[in-house]
Design an enzyme around this catalytic site. Structure first.
Site, PDB file in Angstrom:
ATOM      1  N   CYS A  82     -71.890 -66.176 -88.295  1.00  0.00           N
ATOM      2  CA  CYS A  82     -72.206 -67.088 -87.357  1.00  0.00           C
ATOM      3  C   CYS A  82     -70.542 -67.976 -87.768  1.00  0.00           C
ATOM      4  O   CYS A  82     -69.643 -67.524 -86.489  1.00  0.00           O
ATOM      5  CB  CYS A  82     -73.055 -68.784 -87.407  1.00  0.00           C
ATOM      6  SG  CYS A  82     -73.903 -69.754 -86.788  1.00  0.00           S
ATOM      7  N   HIS A 139     -78.076 -64.714 -88.701  1.00  0.00           N
ATOM      8  CA  HIS A 139     -78.448 -65.359 -89.505  1.00  0.00           C
ATOM      9  C   HIS A 139     -79.871 -63.938 -90.110  1.00  0.00           C
ATOM     10  O   HIS A 139     -80.335 -63.826 -89.224  1.00  0.00           O
ATOM     11  CB  HIS A 139     -78.682 -66.454 -89.979  1.00  0.00           C
ATOM     12  CG  HIS A 139     -77.921 -67.082 -89.830  1.00  0.00           C
ATOM     13  ND1 HIS A 139     -76.517 -67.685 -90.543  1.00  0.00           N
ATOM     14  CD2 HIS A 139     -77.480 -68.507 -88.982  1.00  0.00           C
ATOM     15  CE1 HIS A 139     -75.967 -68.208 -90.256  1.00  0.00           C
ATOM     16  NE2 HIS A 139     -76.163 -69.033 -89.058  1.00  0.00           N
TER      17      HIS A 139
END
Length: 187
Positions: free
Chosen positions: A80, A184
């Protein structure tokens, strides 16, 4: 040994929790770049303030320590915001993340991230490009990353919130030891 860089605005660092249960694996949350010297893998987790944490990395010498470890054979993973930092450039012309309109990234991957108002919030299903293995996870990020030059994607997303899509996400460096993506929950 896995070193997770513990910058001030980190988030989603639970991504690395599964490694605590792996025999023979040691995970360290690192606040001193000298501690990276013994790490085989360095991870840059998500962050709520990518530009600020990138500045912190550079201010405290993590950028140099990371570069030295990768040159010595360590792996480097960015998830991310950590993935965004691995790129060549971050652009924020509308001041979404910071007062800086642009910042140089760490330069490990040929990507540029542009921050925008829209926040990506998706449950995803994908295929790991190299192995063909299916995976599930989630995306929660501001900004979009695009390749500046041809690169190998990390995953192929085929579902976001149950809707069919066909998206490539992430990038893998040509040496195969540096990679990042927005997903994630990979581990």
């Amino acid at each position: 040994r896995i070193g997770v860089v513990h910058y001030p605005f980190r988030s989603n660092f639970t991504d690395f929790d599964p490694f605590f249960h792996e025999p023979g694996v040691e995970v360290r949350y690192v606040t001193d770049p000298a501690l990276l010297d013994v790490c085989h893998v360095i991870c840059l987790p998500g962050t709520k303030q990518t530009m600020a944490d990138l500045d912190w990395i550079q201010q405290y010498g993590f950028d140099k320590a990371i570069r030295q470890r990768v040159q010595a054979g360590a792996f480097l993973v960015g998830l991310c915001g950590g993935y965004q930092m691995l790129g060549e450039r971050l652009e924020d012309p509308d001041g979404i993340e910071s007062a800086l309109a642009e910042a140089s990234g760490l330069g490990f991957l040929p990507i540029c991230t542009r921050f925008n108002q829209d926040k990506a919030l998706y449950q995803i299903e994908a295929i790991h490009e190299a192995s063909g293995l299916p995976l599930r996870g989630y995306e929660i990020h501001m900004g979009e990353s695009s390749a500046l030059r041809p690169t190998t994607p990390f995953v192929r997303i085929h579902s976001r919130n149950g809707q069919g899509v066909e998206l490539l996400d992430g990038a893998i460096a040509s040496n195969g030891r540096v990679w990042g993506c927005y997903v994630h929950g990979l581990f």
